[in-house]
Design an enzyme around this catalytic site. Sequence first.
Site, PDB file in Angstrom:
ATOM      1  N   LYS A  66       0.687  -1.142  -0.204  1.00 32.17           N
ATOM      2  CA  LYS A  66       0.021  -0.138   0.366  1.00 32.17           C
ATOM      3  C   LYS A  66       1.031   1.128   0.291  1.00 32.17           C
ATOM      4  CE  LYS A  66      -4.049  -2.158   1.836  1.00 32.17           C
ATOM      5  NZ  LYS A  66      -4.933  -1.609   3.617  1.00 32.17           N
ATOM      6  N   ASP A 103     -10.179   3.308   2.086  1.00 31.30           N
ATOM      7  CA  ASP A 103     -10.568   2.348   2.896  1.00 31.30           C
ATOM      8  C   ASP A 103     -11.191   3.320   4.060  1.00 31.30           C
ATOM      9  OD1 ASP A 103      -9.665  -0.360   2.843  1.00 31.30           O
ATOM     10  OD2 ASP A 103      -7.782   0.872   3.824  1.00 31.30           O
TER      11      ASP A 103
HETATM   12  P1  NAP Z   1      -2.385  -3.957  10.877  1.00 31.46           P
HETATM   13  O1  NAP Z   1      -1.438  -2.692   9.897  1.00 31.46           O
HETATM   14  O2  NAP Z   1      -1.273  -5.002  10.601  1.00 31.46           O
HETATM   15  O3  NAP Z   1      -2.730  -3.197  12.010  1.00 31.46           O
HETATM   16  C1  NAP Z   1      -2.960  -4.241  13.634  1.00 31.46           C
HETATM   17  C2  NAP Z   1      -3.389  -3.305  14.173  1.00 31.46           C
HETATM   18  O4  NAP Z   1      -3.964  -4.735  15.518  1.00 31.46           O
HETATM   19  C3  NAP Z   1      -2.055  -2.828  14.951  1.00 31.46           C
HETATM   20  O5  NAP Z   1      -2.546  -1.709  16.171  1.00 31.46           O
HETATM   21  C4  NAP Z   1      -1.408  -4.193  16.262  1.00 31.46           C
HETATM   22  O6  NAP Z   1      -1.361  -3.820  17.395  1.00 31.46           O
HETATM   23  C5  NAP Z   1      -3.090  -4.192  16.543  1.00 31.46           C
HETATM   24  N1  NAP Z   1      -3.377  -5.948  17.196  1.00 31.46           N
HETATM   25  C6  NAP Z   1      -2.614  -6.797  16.676  1.00 31.46           C
HETATM   26  N2  NAP Z   1      -3.059  -8.461  17.676  1.00 31.46           N
HETATM   27  C7  NAP Z   1      -3.418  -7.137  18.489  1.00 31.46           C
HETATM   28  C8  NAP Z   1      -3.575  -7.854  19.893  1.00 31.46           C
HETATM   29  N3  NAP Z   1      -3.863  -9.536  20.182  1.00 31.46           N
HETATM   30  N4  NAP Z   1      -4.362  -7.008  21.249  1.00 31.46           N
HETATM   31  C9  NAP Z   1      -4.156  -6.080  20.512  1.00 31.46           C
HETATM   32  N5  NAP Z   1      -4.332  -5.154  19.601  1.00 31.46           N
HETATM   33  C10 NAP Z   1      -3.022  -6.050  18.662  1.00 31.46           C
HETATM   34  O7  NAP Z   1      -3.694  -4.524   9.961  1.00 31.46           O
HETATM   35  P2  NAP Z   1      -4.672  -3.221   9.208  1.00 31.46           P
HETATM   36  O8  NAP Z   1      -4.153  -3.168   7.725  1.00 31.46           O
HETATM   37  O9  NAP Z   1      -4.268  -1.991  10.040  1.00 31.46           O
HETATM   38  O10 NAP Z   1      -6.101  -4.004   9.570  1.00 31.46           O
HETATM   39  C11 NAP Z   1      -6.834  -3.854  11.466  1.00 31.46           C
HETATM   40  C12 NAP Z   1      -7.520  -5.004  10.922  1.00 31.46           C
HETATM   41  O11 NAP Z   1      -8.555  -3.352   9.685  1.00 31.46           O
HETATM   42  C13 NAP Z   1      -8.174  -5.885  10.037  1.00 31.46           C
HETATM   43  O12 NAP Z   1      -8.673  -7.118  11.113  1.00 31.46           O
HETATM   44  C14 NAP Z   1      -8.038  -5.659   8.603  1.00 31.46           C
HETATM   45  O13 NAP Z   1      -8.624  -6.512   8.271  1.00 31.46           O
HETATM   46  C15 NAP Z   1      -9.108  -4.926   8.802  1.00 31.46           C
HETATM   47  N6  NAP Z   1      -9.587  -4.518   7.523  1.00 31.46           N
HETATM   48  C16 NAP Z   1     -10.927  -4.018   7.576  1.00 31.46           C
HETATM   49  C17 NAP Z   1     -11.430  -3.045   5.834  1.00 31.46           C
HETATM   50  C18 NAP Z   1     -12.839  -2.844   5.716  1.00 31.46           C
HETATM   51  O14 NAP Z   1     -12.495  -2.848   4.802  1.00 31.46           O
HETATM   52  N7  NAP Z   1     -13.840  -3.857   6.702  1.00 31.46           N
HETATM   53  C19 NAP Z   1     -10.362  -2.645   5.606  1.00 31.46           C
HETATM   54  C20 NAP Z   1      -9.083  -2.346   6.196  1.00 31.46           C
HETATM   55  C21 NAP Z   1      -8.453  -3.169   7.509  1.00 31.46           C
HETATM   56  P3  NAP Z   1       0.337  -3.671  17.389  1.00 31.46           P
HETATM   57  O15 NAP Z   1       0.609  -1.993  17.047  1.00 31.46           O
HETATM   58  O16 NAP Z   1       0.282  -3.224  19.074  1.00 31.46           O
HETATM   59  O17 NAP Z   1       0.644  -4.395  17.111  1.00 31.46           O
END
Ligand code: NAP
Length: 282
Positions: A66, A103
Amino acid sequence: MTRRVALIGSPLKRQHSAVMHNAAFTAHGIDATYELRPIDPDGVAAFFAEAREPDWLGFGVTAPYKQVAMVHLDEIEPGASAIGAVNNGARRDDGSLVGFNTDASGFMSAVESMGTPVAGRRAVVVGAGGAARAVVWALLDAGAESVFVANRTPERARVLADSLARYGNVTPGSLDGPALGAALGSAAIAVNATTVGMTTDTFAFDVAGLPEGALVFDLVYVPPITPLVQAATARGLDVCNGMEMLVRQGEIAFERWTGIASTAAVMRNALEAWLADPETKH
Ligand code: NAP
């Protein structure tokens, strides 16, 4: 000529976008396909050269490309620039490529569909990854009074808050301690932008302290009904799930590629049918 769109990423585990967009192409009689294109980092430049060919409508981008995608494009729209990530883009008639971020706009479209005003109200976002960045920017851009960003790793919340501070009032915090509970107590919108709820039976924050009438928004879409969504529904709060954001951001991208608006219902129905029977052809 069959027109093309491809989603690049590595790995590409999810077929949701292909299901939604191919259903919308079919429903509108458009001779086009949306394919999943897993590529290695050294294939990114070649992909964006290919996407300039006349048969291409546009492209989708997911992790881990991205950010790197941006260097291969001719124009980055302001929202995507502010967020620092492109998740979709379009080919213009002259073969140039423009990148944008659906997004943020998909999140806001879903919030608006719930009838929840954002301007002048307080929000909490839990998470500090790529999706959280898009959501925090979208909330600030929509005029939220303040956004409290809490993250398991507080340093990442601080970096996110610092980089978006020019767009509004954004405060970083951690998941521990009283600040998150206090912020939730006056929040009109509380968003889970972590992966919590995907594979674990837990939630990223407690809905108990939210005011009556607050909107709980879970970005997680696998599964569509997470423990957070269940808890917020049981409390009688307004609830929006990640599936709705996925559909809304898909609708926005589809319109950019085809000029056809209002495809959310077609996409939602296709996703629901496919989830009920994943062997369905799409
Ligand atoms: P990412 O960049 O990998 O970020 C993951 C986040 O989750 C970080 O803040 C991480 O915290 C936190 N995390 C992971 N495990 C955790 C735990 N056990 N306890 C507390 N916090 C935890 O992922 P992303 O791309 O931002 O995506 C995040 C979510 O949004 C995913 O589920 C993704 O599928 C969803 N999403 C949905 C859409 C939609 O259209 N619905 C679009 C985009 C993303 P740390 O920084 O401490 O590791």
